[in-house]
Design an enzyme around this catalytic site. Structure first.
Site, PDB file in Angstrom:
ATOM      1  N   ASN A 205       0.945  -1.197   0.153  1.00  0.00           N
ATOM      2  CA  ASN A 205       0.179  -0.112   0.043  1.00  0.00           C
ATOM      3  C   ASN A 205       0.779   1.335  -0.056  1.00  0.00           C
ATOM      4  OD1 ASN A 205      -0.412   1.899   2.483  1.00  0.00           O
ATOM      5  ND2 ASN A 205       0.320   0.033   3.370  1.00  0.00           N
TER       6      ASN A 205
ATOM      7  N   PHE B 124      -1.554   8.144   4.324  1.00  0.00           N
ATOM      8  CA  PHE B 124      -2.466   8.836   5.340  1.00  0.00           C
ATOM      9  C   PHE B 124      -3.632   9.519   4.776  1.00  0.00           C
ATOM     10  CE2 PHE B 124       1.608   9.644   8.051  1.00  0.00           C
ATOM     11  CZ  PHE B 124       1.554   8.109   8.449  1.00  0.00           C
TER      12      PHE B 124
ATOM     13  N   SER C 219       6.063   5.079   8.533  1.00  0.00           N
ATOM     14  CA  SER C 219       5.104   4.816   7.319  1.00  0.00           C
ATOM     15  C   SER C 219       6.042   5.207   5.845  1.00  0.00           C
ATOM     16  CB  SER C 219       3.874   5.830   7.111  1.00  0.00           C
ATOM     17  OG  SER C 219       3.323   5.630   5.769  1.00  0.00           O
TER      18      SER C 219
ATOM     19  N   ASN D  99       5.075   5.959   3.211  1.00  0.00           N
ATOM     20  CA  ASN D  99       4.324   6.625   2.100  1.00  0.00           C
ATOM     21  C   ASN D  99       4.238   8.373   2.464  1.00  0.00           C
ATOM     22  OD1 ASN D  99       3.873   4.348   1.046  1.00  0.00           O
ATOM     23  ND2 ASN D  99       2.603   3.661   2.308  1.00  0.00           N
ATOM     24  N   THR D 100       4.853   8.625   3.428  1.00  0.00           N
ATOM     25  CA  THR D 100       5.122  10.397   3.576  1.00  0.00           C
ATOM     26  C   THR D 100       6.436  10.472   3.358  1.00  0.00           C
ATOM     27  OG1 THR D 100       3.008  10.456   4.912  1.00  0.00           O
ATOM     28  CG2 THR D 100       4.479  12.151   5.072  1.00  0.00           C
TER      29      THR D 100
ATOM     30  N   LYS E 283       5.865   3.864  16.831  1.00  0.00           N
ATOM     31  CA  LYS E 283       5.615   2.750  15.928  1.00  0.00           C
ATOM     32  C   LYS E 283       6.841   2.728  15.135  1.00  0.00           C
ATOM     33  CE  LYS E 283       2.582   0.231  12.794  1.00  0.00           C
ATOM     34  NZ  LYS E 283       1.127  -0.043  12.399  1.00  0.00           N
TER      35      LYS E 283
ATOM     36  N   ASN F  81       5.851  -1.479  11.538  1.00  0.00           N
ATOM     37  CA  ASN F  81       5.064  -1.018  10.244  1.00  0.00           C
ATOM     38  C   ASN F  81       5.243  -1.847   9.040  1.00  0.00           C
ATOM     39  OD1 ASN F  81       3.427   0.632   8.561  1.00  0.00           O
ATOM     40  ND2 ASN F  81       3.950   2.445  10.033  1.00  0.00           N
TER      41      ASN F  81
HETATM   42  C1  LIG Z   1      -3.548  -0.379   3.555  1.00  0.00           C
HETATM   43  C2  LIG Z   1      -3.007  -0.179   4.653  1.00  0.00           C
HETATM   44  C3  LIG Z   1      -2.957   0.947   5.380  1.00  0.00           C
HETATM   45  C4  LIG Z   1      -2.116   1.006   6.598  1.00  0.00           C
HETATM   46  N1  LIG Z   1      -1.890   2.403   7.121  1.00  0.00           N
HETATM   47  C5  LIG Z   1      -1.305   2.520   8.364  1.00  0.00           C
HETATM   48  C6  LIG Z   1      -1.311   3.550   9.157  1.00  0.00           C
HETATM   49  O1  LIG Z   1      -2.184   4.807   8.643  1.00  0.00           O
HETATM   50  N2  LIG Z   1      -0.804   3.771  10.041  1.00  0.00           N
HETATM   51  C7  LIG Z   1       0.047   2.956  10.504  1.00  0.00           C
HETATM   52  O2  LIG Z   1       0.641   2.993  11.591  1.00  0.00           O
HETATM   53  N3  LIG Z   1       0.140   1.758   9.789  1.00  0.00           N
HETATM   54  C8  LIG Z   1      -0.706   1.434   8.971  1.00  0.00           C
HETATM   55  N4  LIG Z   1      -0.700   0.044   8.198  1.00  0.00           N
HETATM   56  C9  LIG Z   1       0.295  -0.874   8.825  1.00  0.00           C
HETATM   57  C10 LIG Z   1      -0.340  -1.815   9.599  1.00  0.00           C
HETATM   58  O3  LIG Z   1      -0.777  -1.092  10.643  1.00  0.00           O
HETATM   59  C11 LIG Z   1       0.677  -2.975  10.099  1.00  0.00           C
HETATM   60  O4  LIG Z   1       1.641  -2.236  10.634  1.00  0.00           O
HETATM   61  C12 LIG Z   1       1.130  -3.687   8.906  1.00  0.00           C
HETATM   62  O5  LIG Z   1       0.203  -3.877   7.912  1.00  0.00           O
HETATM   63  C13 LIG Z   1       1.691  -4.935   9.323  1.00  0.00           C
HETATM   64  O6  LIG Z   1       0.637  -5.793   9.884  1.00  0.00           O
HETATM   65  P1  LIG Z   1       0.007  -6.863   8.898  1.00  0.00           P
HETATM   66  O7  LIG Z   1       1.067  -7.647   8.232  1.00  0.00           O
HETATM   67  O8  LIG Z   1      -0.693  -7.530   9.850  1.00  0.00           O
HETATM   68  O9  LIG Z   1      -0.955  -6.179   8.007  1.00  0.00           O
HETATM   69  C14 LIG Z   1      -1.271  -0.011   6.986  1.00  0.00           C
HETATM   70  C15 LIG Z   1      -1.218  -1.023   6.438  1.00  0.00           C
HETATM   71  C16 LIG Z   1      -2.144  -1.419   5.195  1.00  0.00           C
HETATM   72  C17 LIG Z   1      -2.217  -2.654   4.709  1.00  0.00           C
END
Ligand SMILES: Cc1cc2nc3c(=O)[nH]c(=O)nc-3n(C[C@H](O)[C@H](O)[C@H](O)COP(=O)(O)O)c2cc1C
Length: 350
Positions: A123, A127, A188, A190-191, A230, A259
């Protein structure tokens, strides 16, 4: 059942667009949350059976009582639209956000990609959120949720990196009364530039400012709230160690690890592997567990860790607990395995 019947329908609903399927799911959860008694009935079904009036899985971490140690990770319900519903599928806590001081649309679409063969997602949402003011208004309207709520805060895209601190502080101030803990998202991918806030110097300044703001809000009569950081799975161990020193030195209550990753080793050769963004899901599991284990060893277990990354089955959660996590969170596993996954994890908790 979920994988054979529900998932194909959901994926088709979005006509292959992963983000549309995500919105449909979130909307479904929001509607579920509106049915009186549904959440309570669900958490009885999907949670852990109560013993002598206490849930077998409840635990207290950084001073907060969690009915189950399995939470919804940040990013799924960024604006907190389905908060009444999450306990119905067994979650014991939820992290909303990441929200920013200014509302923002996020990156151009498409920005969410499923790598089905790997049970992974890439992804680059960036944000997309309605802003911390809108979230505060929504949380005020909910009243007591009956479970711990984490709030993840980040930097608005329009705010230059040099002014990042004020952006985070503004969101903390607006949301302080509504969160049980706060997650400072400096990881993140992505910023642009955000992850440089993980560097010791920047991080110390940011965390000092956030704790100062929290202290003044406490003086004004609000309860003190734990602040967590995080982190990315892509940091070197020496960078993690420096970061941990800053965290313990500034009074951080815990670490959320991890993350998404910018590493593609786990999905190399996949046609979507070249998409920019953060990779989550199964290929992240080992990386996250390593980071959790390292933090646990380095701090002697003194700094609680929320383990997140690649939980797609109960054994993945067990690995994070074994590595030293006090709580875990799930996101991508929910997309591939469905809500039953949370019940399964709850049933097999250590
Ligand atoms: C579509 C998407 C959006 C995410 N947005 C955020 C976010 O806004 N803030 C954040 O701290 N982590 C964000 N994450 C990361 C998740 O909180 C998590 O740390 C990461 O996906 C690893 O866990 P998982 O393998 O169970 O998905 C996002 C993940 C995905 C897939």
């Amino acid at each position: 059942m979920y994988r054979r019947v529900v998932r194909p329908v959901l994926y088709r609903l979005g006509r292959g667009d992963a983000e549309v399927a995500h919105e449909q799911t979130l909307n479904g959860m929001r509607l579920l949350g509106r049915i009186p008694g549904a959440a309570a009935a669900g958490s009885r079904l999907f949670g852990v059976p109560a013993r002598r009036g206490h849930s077998a899985s409840a635990r207290t971490v950084f001073g907060i009582r969690f009915p189950s140690p399995v939470g919804l990770a940040a990013g799924m319900d960024k604006n907190g639209i389905a908060l009444r519903a999450w306990p119905a599928i067994g979650f014991g806590f939820v992290e909303v956000g990441t929200v920013t001081a200014h509302p923002q649309p996020g990156n151009e679409k498409p920005r969410l990609f499923r790598l089905v063969e790997h049970e992974a997602v890439i992804n680059r949402m960036g944000f997309n959120n309605l802003g911390s003011e809108a979230l505060a208004a929504r949380l005020a309207a909910y009243g007591d949720l009956g479970y711990p709520l984490g709030i993840s805060i980040g930097k608005s895209k329009v705010t230059p990196l040099e002014e990042a601190i004020e952006d985070y502080v503004t969101s903390l101030r607006r949301l302080y009364r509504y969160g049980d803990y706060f997650a400072v998202n400096v990881s993140s991918p992505n910023t642009p530039g955000l992850r440089s806030l993980q560097d010791a110097g920047h991080l110390r300044e940011l965390l000092t400012a956030l704790h100062a703001e929290a202290a003044s809000l406490t003086v004004a009569g609000l309860a003190p709230k734990p602040i967590l950081v995080k982190i990315a799975p892509d940091l070197t161990t020496s960078a993690i160690d420096e970061l941990l020193q800053v965290c313990t030195g500034t009074g951080v209550a815990g670490i959320i690890a991890t993350n998404t990753t910018i590493d593609r080793a786990g999905v190399s050769g996949h046609p979507l592997a070249g998409e920019t963004g953060g990779l989550s899901g199964r290929p992240l599991a080992e990386m996250s567990a390593k980071v959790v284990a390292h933090i646990h060893a380095e701090t002697g277990g003194a700094l609680p860790v929320i383990g997140v990354g690649g939980i797609v089955e109960p054994s993945d959660a067990a690995r994070l607990f074994d590595a030293g996590a006090s709580l875990v969170q799930v996101y991508t596993g929910l997309i591939y395995r469905g809500p039953g996954l949370i019940r399964q994890i709850n049933r097999r908790l250590p």
